[in-house]
Structures are given as C-alpha cells and as structure tokens.
Scaffold this active site. Structure first.
Site, PDB file in Angstrom:
ATOM      1  N   HIS A   1       8.069 -19.670  37.641  1.00  0.00           N
ATOM      2  CA  HIS A   1       7.179 -18.916  36.765  1.00  0.00           C
ATOM      3  C   HIS A   1       7.617 -17.456  36.632  1.00  0.00           C
ATOM      4  O   HIS A   1       7.968 -16.813  37.615  1.00  0.00           O
ATOM      5  CB  HIS A   1       5.750 -18.959  37.317  1.00  0.00           C
ATOM      6  CG  HIS A   1       4.705 -18.691  36.291  1.00  0.00           C
ATOM      7  ND1 HIS A   1       4.502 -17.444  35.740  1.00  0.00           N
ATOM      8  CD2 HIS A   1       3.801 -19.508  35.685  1.00  0.00           C
ATOM      9  CE1 HIS A   1       3.519 -17.506  34.864  1.00  0.00           C
ATOM     10  NE2 HIS A   1       3.080 -18.758  34.806  1.00  0.00           N
TER      11      HIS A   1
ATOM     12  N   GLY B   1      -0.683   4.418  39.779  1.00  0.00           N
ATOM     13  CA  GLY B   1       0.261   4.236  40.874  1.00  0.00           C
ATOM     14  C   GLY B   1       1.618   4.871  40.614  1.00  0.00           C
ATOM     15  O   GLY B   1       1.867   5.459  39.552  1.00  0.00           O
ATOM     16  N   PRO B   2       2.514   4.743  41.584  1.00  0.00           N
ATOM     17  CA  PRO B   2       3.813   5.415  41.515  1.00  0.00           C
ATOM     18  C   PRO B   2       4.756   4.774  40.505  1.00  0.00           C
ATOM     19  O   PRO B   2       4.703   3.574  40.251  1.00  0.00           O
ATOM     20  CB  PRO B   2       4.347   5.250  42.939  1.00  0.00           C
ATOM     21  CG  PRO B   2       3.726   3.976  43.415  1.00  0.00           C
ATOM     22  CD  PRO B   2       2.347   3.954  42.823  1.00  0.00           C
TER      23      PRO B   2
ATOM     24  N   PHE C   1      10.003   2.289  42.393  1.00  0.00           N
ATOM     25  CA  PHE C   1      10.051   0.850  42.653  1.00  0.00           C
ATOM     26  C   PHE C   1       9.627   0.567  44.086  1.00  0.00           C
ATOM     27  O   PHE C   1      10.099   1.210  45.025  1.00  0.00           O
ATOM     28  CB  PHE C   1      11.476   0.354  42.404  1.00  0.00           C
ATOM     29  CG  PHE C   1      11.653  -1.124  42.599  1.00  0.00           C
ATOM     30  CD1 PHE C   1      10.834  -2.045  41.964  1.00  0.00           C
ATOM     31  CD2 PHE C   1      12.669  -1.608  43.431  1.00  0.00           C
ATOM     32  CE1 PHE C   1      11.002  -3.408  42.141  1.00  0.00           C
ATOM     33  CE2 PHE C   1      12.846  -2.970  43.609  1.00  0.00           C
ATOM     34  CZ  PHE C   1      12.014  -3.870  42.965  1.00  0.00           C
TER      35      PHE C   1
ATOM     36  N   PRO D   1       9.985  -2.351  46.492  1.00  0.00           N
ATOM     37  CA  PRO D   1      10.719  -3.623  46.536  1.00  0.00           C
ATOM     38  C   PRO D   1       9.902  -4.802  47.046  1.00  0.00           C
ATOM     39  O   PRO D   1      10.012  -5.907  46.515  1.00  0.00           O
ATOM     40  CB  PRO D   1      11.897  -3.314  47.474  1.00  0.00           C
ATOM     41  CG  PRO D   1      12.066  -1.838  47.399  1.00  0.00           C
ATOM     42  CD  PRO D   1      10.694  -1.279  47.230  1.00  0.00           C
TER      43      PRO D   1
END
Length: 540
Positions: free
Chosen positions: A82, A163-164, A167, A169
């Site tokens: 998905h 939010g930031p 990235f 992870p």
C-alpha cells in the site's frame, strides 16, 4: 441529537500482532471512544482502525494510537503493497451525526497541531481540511511515498501544515483530514497484479491520465497481489458511495475482467460499510433478477452473496455494518422498548408518551397485520396465482409500518418541546415574546406529527381493500383487526390534531390542517367498513 464522529486512522503495520493490538488497546481505552473495527493486512503491511465518539473524544483516541505508533513503528524497515508516507499514514475525521464537515475540519487541525507538538513529526492536511490545491488529495501528498519524502520536505511548497520540515526517518509524515464516508473495497481477480492494475486504470475516475478518464466517478483504484489470499485485487476507494456504490464498482470490474478473459472471485470490504450501500446493492440485484425481498436481513444476505463479500473471510453484518455497530435507534427510545415496558410507560404518571404515540403504534400494527396477511398468501403453492398481486400489495403496507414506528417517538418529542416552551421564563417583555414564539412552534410540531401519522396510515387503504379480496381467507380475522387498528390509529391521531389546533394563531394553517384531518378520518372510517364488508361477502 447525539454528536458522533468517525475516525479511521491507517497505521503502517499489518504484520506484528503485538503492535497492532497495542494501538487498538490505546484507542479502546481513550475515554468516550468506541473501537468498531481493526482490519490488518499482511501484504499491504497496514492496519485500518475504525472508531467513533464525540468530537473531542476521537481526537484523544487518535492521539493515543499515534503515541503508541511513535514508540513501536519504524518506517526505515517498513515495506508493503500500500502507498504510504508515514507510521500513522492517514487520519481522517468523518461526520456521522450532529456534526458538520466544518466541525471535522476543525478536529483535523486540532489533531494535527497536537500530534506535531507532542511527537515532533510533520503533519499535512488533506481533503476538506487542505489549505492548498496541490496537496488536497492523498495521491498528491503520497507522490514518491516515504522513500521520496525527505527530498519533498526540503521544498518550500511542501512545508508541513504542522510540525517540523525536517525529515523524521523513523516516522515519515502523517496526513490528517476531513472527508465524507469512504468505503475501502477490494475486488478479487484470478489473474496477475498487472492485470488487476489494468482493470483499476479502466474503472478509476482518473483513468490512465489526462484525456483518458475512467468509467466511474469518485473512485480511486490500483491493482496489487495479495499473497495470503493467492489472488490479485483491484483495490478501490469509493470516495462517494452514493455516486458510485460498491455493486456498481463490482460489476464494472467483472465486465472489464471478462473482456480480458479473467474471472472475478468475489470481493472484500476493508473496515465498515453504511447499511444504505448494502441495501442499494440488494435493490439492484432484486430488480435485475426479478426477486421479491423486503426483509432487511435477507437483503443484506443477498448483497453479501452477490458481491462475494465472504470470499476471503466471513462477512459478519454485526461487525461490518456501521449502523449495526453503533446503535442506530438511540433516538427512538420508545419504539425500541419491549411491549411490556412501553405499555407500563404509557400507564405511568407522566403526560408523555400519550395518545399520539399510542395512535402511531396502533396504526403501525394495523399496517403490519395487512402485510402479514400478504405474507400468509405469498409463496404458498395453493395461492401461486396470487403471487403477482402480493408482490404489489405487501410493499406499501410494509413501508407504512416502518414509517409509522419513528413517529411514536416524534410525537412524544414534539409534546415535550411544547412543555419546555411553556416552562420558559416570562417576566420581561423579551422573555414573553420568546416564550410565545416557542409555544407556537411547539404547537405546530404537535399537530404536524399526528397529521403525518394520518397521511402515512392513509396510504395503506387501497392495499388493505385489495388484500381483503385477494388475501388468504384463513387469515381474515387478522385483516379485520388490522383494518380496525389502522382506522383507530388514524382516528386517534385526528384527536391529537384537533386538541392542539385551536392554540395555533396561523389561521390559514389551522383551517387547511383541520380540513385535511377531518377528510382523512372520514376516509378511514369508510375504508374500514369497505374492508370488513369485502371480507364478509367472501364468507357468504
């Protein structure tokens, strides 16, 4: 009215039972939340949770699940069929009762803000909550999926709504939104993933791209392979099931599969489905095949059978139909009572329920007895010649019976509203004015409900009269009781109209309503006599 919101978070974990259960437990324990369904998929490596509650409760439930996912899911090792961008991939809020889409947009923003702050993760808004056209749909936000997310977050146009921008992870990103009720629906194809995808491209609204639209509106679809079932699937999101219901999507897939020399082997529902969608499927096949089915349970069974909804796992209505999971009749406490409880309530030291509610019930019983005589005739070999007549006569009686039952509670609510208006303060001039307006409104409602009882019951008479000629004569006493009950219900409702009309100041309304009520009551008395006379003539 009770406020109810559905929340359907999709978490990117469908294989680790401990993680799946931990998220479910967190949602289940959130105050005010009712967890309806947990639907994991190993091949998709994804679990869809469905829960409902009051607006503030579902936000807490979604946050509870998100906290567990933050600690237990690591997107750096996650793989599945998905499309996804994050551990909590998508979290939609869906209006069910007593709330608007704007309310759900506010909930999506509240959840997104709090999740971003508490978990330090990026959150995008989508659907009705979206703030920009280029990120309104999940397909737009998921382009490149988790693997391409780091590069997208570096671009100014992909700054998260909350939010930031950095990235994360182990998490990725979350999509929070507001949407209409979506049905996740998979059609099984005995073929390859590629062949299933060809069918998906043919049916989905986007088709194969610009200038090549697909067959069905409000449909997203892709093809994939499901190892645990050993079949390919056309995985479909029905974004507006009233525009494209499941049976239309199923038949479109079957037709396209046939053109490719492939077989369709049933279908699968992911999560829950509204009752209306299954009944629409049943009505389609009833009309197509010339069937005669009125019982709701049998209609559901027909839809499940024709769509093959039990092909890969048992379809249990009590666990799949949203109205069966959430008490649909919570706004009909009187009609949902046992006979004993209702009669005792009727005889208690309280003005409501009273004659209006009793009249609605009596009329409903009259219609029910007429329908019963039809069923005692239909399908019997000795009355086979009357089957066509019964197919015509039973439905209006059945429909009236079902329409009259909610009026039992509506009558009591209308009277309670009038009593509440009478009790309003009346010291100041403004208070007196507000009280007077509320009392007038309450009286109009107290008239309109019994008038609707009369109109609904009146629709039974033609069928009742013909039933007296064509119905199973062995059940004549049931029809006699039914005719008298129907007339009694109409007469009783007319008395409730008459007692409240004089207090209504709108003269035109008062005159028109009074004349209609008198006409319906007179017709009921005449039709009752015709039914009884017809039965008596058959006896001679």
């Amino acid at each position: 009215m009770r406020t109810l919101v559905e929340c359907v978070p999709n978490f990117s974990e469908g294989r680790d039972r401990a993680v799946i259960d931990a998220i479910a437990d967190a949602i289940r324990k959130a105050p005010g939340c009712t967890l309806l369904d947990v639907d994991p998929g190993a091949s998709t490596n994804r679990t869809v949770y469905t829960f409902v509650g009051a607006p503030e409760a579902v936000v807490e439930g979604a946050l509870a699940g998100a906290r567990v996912a933050r600690a237990r899911i690591d997107m750096r090792t996650q793989k599945g069929e998905h499309p996804r961008v994050g551990a909590l991939d998508v979290c939609p809020f869906v209006p069910v009762a007593g709330v608007t889409m704007d309310d759900c947009v506010a909930l999506a923003n509240e959840f997104a803000r709090r999740a971003a702050e508490a978990l330090s993760v990026p959150v995008f808004l989508y659907g009705y909550a979206a703030r920009a056209e280029h990120r309104r749909t999940l397909q737009q936000i998921r382009a490149g999926e988790y693997e391409g997310l780091a590069a997208r977050l570096a671009r100014p146009e992909w700054k998260p709504d909350y939010g930031p921008s950095a990235f994360v992870p182990e998490w990725g990103a979350t999509c929070a939104g507001a949407r209409d009720f979506l049905i996740a629906y998979n059609v099984n194809v005995l073929g390859t993933k590629e062949q299933a995808h060809r069918i998906a491209l043919d049916i989905r609204e986007a088709g194969r791209g610009p200038g090549q639209p697909g067959l069905l509106k409000a449909v997203r679809a892709i093809g994939w392979w499901v190892e645990e079932y050993g079949v390919a699937q056309v995985s479909i999101n029905l974004e507006d099931y009233k525009t494209t219901p499941p049976h239309v999507a199923f038949e479109a897939c079957r037709e396209r599969a046939r053109s490719l020399g492939l077989a369709v082997a049933g279908s699968e529902l992911v999560g829950l489905i509204p009752l209306q969608a299954l009944l629409a499927a049943a009505d389609h096949y009833i009309a197509k095949e010339g069937l005669f089915i009125l019982d709701e349970r049998q209609k559901i069974r027909l839809a499940v059978e024709r769509l093959g909804l039990s092909s890969v796992s048992p379809f249990v209505p009590g666990k799949r139909i949203i109205e069966h999971m959430v008490q649909k009749r919570s706004d009909e406490p009187l009609a949902s009572m046992s006979v004993r409880a209702f009669v005792e309530e009727l005889g208690s030291r309280s003005p409501a329920p009273g004659g209006g509610s009793a009249s609605a019930l009596v009329a409903a019983m009259g219609a029910a007895l007429g329908a019963m005589v039809g069923w005692m005739t239909y399908g019997k070999r000795k009355f086979e010649a009357k089957d066509a007549a019964m197919r015509r006569l039973i439905p209006p009686l059945d429909e009236a019976m079902k329409a009259l039952l909610p009026l039992i509670d509506q009558d009591t609510r209308a009277f309670d509203a009038y009593l509440a208006a009478v009790a309003m303060p009346k010291q100041a001039a403004a208070e007196q004015q507000a009280r007077h307006a509320a009392m007038q409104s309450g009286l109009v409602a107290a008239v309109r409900v019994p008038l609707e009882v009369m109109r609904t019951a009146d629709r039974c008479w033609d069928a009742m009269l013909e039933m007296a000629s064509e119905g199973n004569f062995a059940s004549r006493s049931d029809l006699e009781v039914g005719a008298r009950a129907l007339e009694a219900g109409i007469w009783g409702a007319s008395r409730n109209v008459a007692i409240n009309l004089p207090g209504i100041e709108d003269e035109a309304f008062r005159r028109a309503t009074g004349e209609e009520a008198e006409r319906l009551a007179a017709r009921a008395a005449a039709m009752r006599e015709r039914v009884l006379a017809t039965l008596a003539a058959r006896e001679e």
